[in-house]
Scaffold this motif. Structure first.
Motif, PDB file in Angstrom:
ATOM      1  N   MET A  70       0.739  -1.274  -0.047  1.00 56.10           N
ATOM      2  CA  MET A  70       0.002  -0.098  -0.039  1.00 56.10           C
ATOM      3  C   MET A  70       1.008   1.273  -0.116  1.00 56.10           C
ATOM      4  O   MET A  70       1.857   1.324   0.730  1.00 56.10           O
ATOM      5  N   THR A  71       0.595   2.311  -0.788  1.00 57.01           N
ATOM      6  CA  THR A  71       1.458   3.368  -0.664  1.00 57.01           C
ATOM      7  C   THR A  71       0.479   4.646  -0.168  1.00 57.01           C
ATOM      8  O   THR A  71      -0.803   4.824  -0.147  1.00 57.01           O
ATOM      9  N   TYR A  72       1.324   5.431   0.718  1.00 57.50           N
ATOM     10  CA  TYR A  72       0.737   6.486   1.420  1.00 57.50           C
ATOM     11  C   TYR A  72       1.542   7.792   0.967  1.00 57.50           C
ATOM     12  O   TYR A  72       2.781   7.715   0.674  1.00 57.50           O
ATOM     13  N   THR A  73       1.003   8.850   1.015  1.00 56.18           N
ATOM     14  CA  THR A  73       1.650  10.085   0.624  1.00 56.18           C
ATOM     15  C   THR A  73       1.850  10.999   1.915  1.00 56.18           C
ATOM     16  O   THR A  73       0.978  11.374   2.571  1.00 56.18           O
ATOM     17  N   LEU A  74       3.149  11.164   2.279  1.00 54.34           N
ATOM     18  CA  LEU A  74       3.231  12.002   3.457  1.00 54.34           C
ATOM     19  C   LEU A  74       3.253  13.597   3.138  1.00 54.34           C
ATOM     20  O   LEU A  74       4.139  13.911   2.118  1.00 54.34           O
ATOM     21  N   MET A  75       2.637  14.458   3.452  1.00 56.14           N
ATOM     22  CA  MET A  75       2.592  15.783   2.865  1.00 56.14           C
ATOM     23  C   MET A  75       3.297  16.650   4.052  1.00 56.14           C
ATOM     24  O   MET A  75       2.635  16.790   5.075  1.00 56.14           O
ATOM     25  N   PHE A  76       4.284  17.400   3.929  1.00 56.32           N
ATOM     26  CA  PHE A  76       4.991  17.861   4.670  1.00 56.32           C
ATOM     27  C   PHE A  76       4.662  19.475   5.070  1.00 56.32           C
ATOM     28  O   PHE A  76       4.956  20.065   3.837  1.00 56.32           O
ATOM     29  N   TYR A  77       4.046  20.123   5.964  1.00 54.40           N
ATOM     30  CA  TYR A  77       3.807  21.406   5.921  1.00 54.40           C
ATOM     31  C   TYR A  77       4.629  22.239   6.793  1.00 54.40           C
ATOM     32  O   TYR A  77       5.313  21.637   7.770  1.00 54.40           O
ATOM     33  N   GLU A  78       5.243  23.206   6.079  1.00 56.86           N
ATOM     34  CA  GLU A  78       6.031  24.018   6.679  1.00 56.86           C
ATOM     35  C   GLU A  78       5.928  25.558   7.118  1.00 56.86           C
ATOM     36  O   GLU A  78       4.953  26.081   6.291  1.00 56.86           O
ATOM     37  N   SER A  79       6.387  26.068   7.982  1.00 59.51           N
ATOM     38  CA  SER A  79       6.061  27.323   8.412  1.00 59.51           C
ATOM     39  C   SER A  79       6.827  28.304   7.523  1.00 59.51           C
ATOM     40  O   SER A  79       7.882  27.990   7.062  1.00 59.51           O
ATOM     41  N   GLN A  80       6.436  29.695   7.754  1.00 63.76           N
ATOM     42  CA  GLN A  80       7.315  30.609   7.039  1.00 63.76           C
ATOM     43  C   GLN A  80       8.784  30.484   7.445  1.00 63.76           C
ATOM     44  O   GLN A  80       9.679  30.718   6.717  1.00 63.76           O
ATOM     45  N   GLU A  81       9.005  30.140   8.701  1.00 62.82           N
ATOM     46  CA  GLU A  81      10.151  30.177   9.393  1.00 62.82           C
ATOM     47  C   GLU A  81      10.922  29.225   8.625  1.00 62.82           C
ATOM     48  O   GLU A  81      12.266  29.159   8.143  1.00 62.82           O
ATOM     49  N   ASP A  82      10.273  27.916   8.335  1.00 65.32           N
ATOM     50  CA  ASP A  82      11.062  26.833   7.574  1.00 65.32           C
ATOM     51  C   ASP A  82      11.738  27.383   6.133  1.00 65.32           C
ATOM     52  O   ASP A  82      12.361  27.165   5.746  1.00 65.32           O
ATOM     53  N   PHE A  83      10.634  27.947   5.539  1.00 67.22           N
ATOM     54  CA  PHE A  83      10.792  28.243   4.070  1.00 67.22           C
ATOM     55  C   PHE A  83      11.813  29.494   4.181  1.00 67.22           C
ATOM     56  O   PHE A  83      12.826  29.441   3.243  1.00 67.22           O
ATOM     57  N   ALA A  84      11.878  30.245   5.161  1.00 65.42           N
ATOM     58  CA  ALA A  84      12.999  31.333   5.364  1.00 65.42           C
ATOM     59  C   ALA A  84      14.150  30.508   5.626  1.00 65.42           C
ATOM     60  O   ALA A  84      15.340  30.780   4.727  1.00 65.42           O
ATOM     61  N   ALA A  85      14.173  29.606   6.371  1.00 62.59           N
ATOM     62  CA  ALA A  85      15.471  28.862   6.436  1.00 62.59           C
ATOM     63  C   ALA A  85      16.251  28.280   5.244  1.00 62.59           C
ATOM     64  O   ALA A  85      17.575  27.950   5.302  1.00 62.59           O
ATOM     65  N   ARG A  86      15.437  27.971   4.321  1.00 57.04           N
ATOM     66  CA  ARG A  86      15.945  27.428   3.049  1.00 57.04           C
ATOM     67  C   ARG A  86      16.843  28.352   2.335  1.00 57.04           C
ATOM     68  O   ARG A  86      17.856  27.772   1.777  1.00 57.04           O
ATOM     69  N   ILE A  87      16.811  29.774   2.688  1.00 52.21           N
ATOM     70  CA  ILE A  87      17.803  30.415   1.758  1.00 52.21           C
ATOM     71  C   ILE A  87      18.334  31.443   2.637  1.00 52.21           C
ATOM     72  O   ILE A  87      19.134  32.242   2.221  1.00 52.21           O
ATOM     73  N   ASP A  88      18.335  31.208   4.044  1.00 52.63           N
ATOM     74  CA  ASP A  88      19.240  32.021   4.977  1.00 52.63           C
ATOM     75  C   ASP A  88      20.518  31.108   4.977  1.00 52.63           C
ATOM     76  O   ASP A  88      20.588  30.177   5.581  1.00 52.63           O
ATOM     77  N   PRO A  89      21.534  31.825   4.866  1.00 52.94           N
ATOM     78  CA  PRO A  89      22.861  31.466   4.814  1.00 52.94           C
ATOM     79  C   PRO A  89      23.322  30.632   6.025  1.00 52.94           C
ATOM     80  O   PRO A  89      23.775  29.650   6.124  1.00 52.94           O
ATOM     81  N   ALA A  90      22.655  31.268   7.123  1.00 53.27           N
ATOM     82  CA  ALA A  90      22.970  30.792   8.456  1.00 53.27           C
ATOM     83  C   ALA A  90      22.300  29.642   8.774  1.00 53.27           C
ATOM     84  O   ALA A  90      22.959  28.722   9.609  1.00 53.27           O
ATOM     85  N   ARG A  91      21.194  29.425   8.298  1.00 49.59           N
ATOM     86  CA  ARG A  91      20.249  28.109   8.604  1.00 49.59           C
ATOM     87  C   ARG A  91      20.127  27.211   7.460  1.00 49.59           C
ATOM     88  O   ARG A  91      19.689  25.917   7.614  1.00 49.59           O
ATOM     89  N   LYS A  92      20.549  27.455   6.414  1.00 51.60           N
ATOM     90  CA  LYS A  92      20.429  26.604   5.308  1.00 51.60           C
ATOM     91  C   LYS A  92      21.049  25.200   5.247  1.00 51.60           C
ATOM     92  O   LYS A  92      20.360  24.206   5.211  1.00 51.60           O
ATOM     93  N   GLU A  93      22.265  25.098   5.827  1.00 51.16           N
ATOM     94  CA  GLU A  93      22.855  23.772   5.998  1.00 51.16           C
ATOM     95  C   GLU A  93      21.936  23.170   6.806  1.00 51.16           C
ATOM     96  O   GLU A  93      21.815  21.964   6.509  1.00 51.16           O
ATOM     97  N   ALA A  94      21.868  23.486   7.907  1.00 48.71           N
ATOM     98  CA  ALA A  94      21.059  22.563   9.130  1.00 48.71           C
ATOM     99  C   ALA A  94      19.601  22.196   8.182  1.00 48.71           C
ATOM    100  O   ALA A  94      19.070  21.125   8.730  1.00 48.71           O
ATOM    101  N   TYR A  95      19.160  23.029   7.856  1.00 48.09           N
ATOM    102  CA  TYR A  95      17.661  22.936   7.268  1.00 48.09           C
ATOM    103  C   TYR A  95      17.849  21.529   6.158  1.00 48.09           C
ATOM    104  O   TYR A  95      17.206  20.626   6.497  1.00 48.09           O
ATOM    105  N   LEU A  96      18.813  21.669   5.376  1.00 49.38           N
ATOM    106  CA  LEU A  96      19.076  20.577   4.195  1.00 49.38           C
ATOM    107  C   LEU A  96      19.408  19.309   4.936  1.00 49.38           C
ATOM    108  O   LEU A  96      19.220  18.248   4.402  1.00 49.38           O
ATOM    109  N   ALA A  97      20.219  19.545   5.886  1.00 50.07           N
ATOM    110  CA  ALA A  97      20.779  18.059   6.338  1.00 50.07           C
ATOM    111  C   ALA A  97      19.658  17.566   7.055  1.00 50.07           C
ATOM    112  O   ALA A  97      19.555  16.339   6.888  1.00 50.07           O
TER     113      ALA A  97
END
Lengths: 407, 114
Positions: B1-28
């Motif tokens: 059986m397959t299930y879809t996990l849908m990940f909801y992110e906050s504005q904070e999370d979206f911001a972390a994607r491009i923030d040089p200080a937090r980007k690495e930890a977010y991606l890791a």
């Protein structure tokens, strides 16, 4: 105290006792729960106007009993149920007019909830609901299950008890140790998915520790001579004593060996030690006593200032002899690594069948740690990565990330 | 059986994607999670999604097509990515959801192909 508070308090103290008392006599768990639910609702309505009765529990039981009789009439339950109901009704009246307490049937209830015919995964939820009155939604969250699915499974389990006429009677004397073992297993499952420090910290199932300890204490009242009951309680109390020490002020995870003993709750440790001592008097070792003894050995650091890893490794050996769970195998590898060197620990770890550990977080966390000590950087990086990906707790993830970043 | 996990992110999370200080930890966080899924042999398909500000939403109102900037509906948390996993039941799917490096994950079963 307001009427509402009195009702809530009565419910908390007496719910399980009332359900058990009625169910042992009436044998339809769902009907009893519904009837008692109605009785609590009725209490909410009447106690406001007429004041709180002198014996709230007797009042609740008599209302619940009336509901059960109504239901029996409506659904024309077999005639044979009527004598039971009448006896129950006389019993209730006698109890209401005397100072006698209701007979406490919660041990029978616990034994019923863990009946071999009931799906092992449902034994703990069933016990939490009938003995403690926890609602299905709360149980579902604790076990990370869809709430409506949990409700359905609970209803099905109760229907099965009724349909298969699972007995509320106490098992025969020779059966008791085995049946008691199921009860212990179910209480232990409520405490957490893992019992060693790292697994507890990472378990998403955190809300039920108090409930599990409550059940353990309850069981001790009923079955005081079984050393495994003492063992389980000692194990849970040792783990509980370290709850605060597991995280620092910022919420960062601290592994057991680095915890400040001063932040352990000494009174819980002392209590656990007492129970473990009482258990040892019986001269019959068991799984829960061994797990408690391992936690006790960790707690000795409070007095001796050092870790007895050799002794801990030996206790794990005994545990594996009784039941070679993944947790025990990983725990032994960790203790052996500390006592006799990382290579030996790693060898034990690598002897665990790979297919079994692919999604087992504690295995990868330990593997990362040992590879790191052996300066096998690539292996360590990879193991830490799995461990982080499998962690359900954010503070554990951050801790492992810090460990990996030091490579 | 397959299930879809849908990940909801906050504005904070979206911001972390491009923030040089937090980007690495977010991606890791995501790299580790995805590796664990793949190693467990349950991964079917997964992908992160660009932030909600990049979304275009098509809406048909009474036969007329209207296109608007941004997601539908506007809420605090927005879909940030999905993963389709092959596991025996919803209980197991939820177990994997609990390991995701986000606060909210919706889980639904996929309708099997006809």
């Amino acid at each position: 105290m307001t009427t509402h508070q009195v009702i809530e308090e009565t419910a908390r103290d007496a719910y399980g006792r009332l359900v058990s008392y009625l169910a042992v006599n009436w044998r339809d768990l769902q009907a009893v729960e519904d009837a008692l639910g109605d009785a609590f609702l009725a209490a909410l309505e009447t106690w406001h106007a007429s004041g709180i009765p002198e014996k709230p529990e007797a009042w609740l039981v008599s209302i619940a009993r009336r509901r059960l009789i109504d239901r029996a009439r409506r659904t024309r339950v077999s005639e044979s149920a009527l004598p039971t109901l009448l006896a129950l009704s006389e019993d209730t009246q006698r109890l209401a007019s005397s100072h006698a307490a209701f007979p406490d049937e919660r041990l029978r209830m616990m034994i019923l909830c863990t009946h071999p015919a009931i799906d092992p995964a449902m034994r703990t939820p069933l016990m939490l609901q009938t003995v403690l009155g926890l609602d299905a939604a709360r149980i579902a969250s604790a076990f990370i299950v869809k709430p409506s699915a949990m409700s359905q499974r609970l209803t099905r389990a109760k229907a099965k008890i009724r349909a298969e006429r699972l007995t509320f009677e106490m098992p025969d004397a020779e059966e008791i140790p085995e049946r008691l073992d199921f009860v212990l297993e179910a209480i232990y499952a409520a405490y957490g998915s893992g019992w060693d420090e790292a697994a507890i910290a990472d378990s998403p199932r955190k809300g039920l520790a108090e409930e599990a300890i409550y059940l353990g204490r309850l069981l001790l009242q009923f079955a005081p001579r079984d050393p495994e009951v003492y063992g389980l309680l000692a194990l849970m109390l040792h783990c509980e004593a370290r709850r605060k020490a597991r995280h620092d002020e910022e919420g960062s995870y601290i592994p057991l060996s680095e915890q400040a003993c001063t932040r352990w709750e000494r009174s819980l440790i002392m209590e656990a030690e007492q129970y473990l001592h009482a258990a040892s008097q019986a001269g019959r070792i068991g799984r829960f006593q061994l797990m408690a003894a391992i936690q006790s050995a960790h707690a000795q650091r409070l007095w001796t200032g050092r870790m007895e890893w050799g002794a801990i490794a030996q206790l794990y050996e005994g545990l594996i002899h009784i039941k070679p769970t993944l947790g025990a195998l990983v725990g032994r590898a960790a203790a052996v690594a500390e006592a006799y060197g990382a290579e030996q620990g790693l060898a034990l770890l690598q002897a665990v069948p790979p297919a079994e550990v692919v999604s087992y977080q504690p295995y990868w966390a330990l593997a990362g740690h040992l590879y790191k000590r052996l300066k096998l950087r690539e292996d360590a990086r990879s193991a830490y990565s799995f461990a982080i990906g499998l962690s359900a707790d954010i503070s554990v993830r951050q801790f492992l990330s810090r460990q990996a970043s030091e490579l | 059986m397959t299930y879809t996990l849908m990940f909801y992110e906050s504005q904070e999370d979206f911001a972390a994607r491009i923030d040089p200080a937090r980007k690495e930890a977010y991606l890791a966080g995501w790299t580790h999670y995805v590796r664990a899924i793949q190693e467990a042999g349950i991964g079917v398909f997964g992908s992160g999604l660009y932030g909600p500000e990049s979304a275009a939403t098509m809406k048909r109102r009474g036969g007329e097509v209207a296109v608007q900037d941004g997601p539908f509906p506007e809420t605090k948390e927005q879909l940030g990515g999905i993963y389709v996993i092959n596991v025996p039941d919803l209980d197991t799917a939820l177990e994997w959801a609990a390991r995701a490096p986000v606060e909210t994950v919706e889980v639904r079963q996929n309708i099997p192909a006809l």
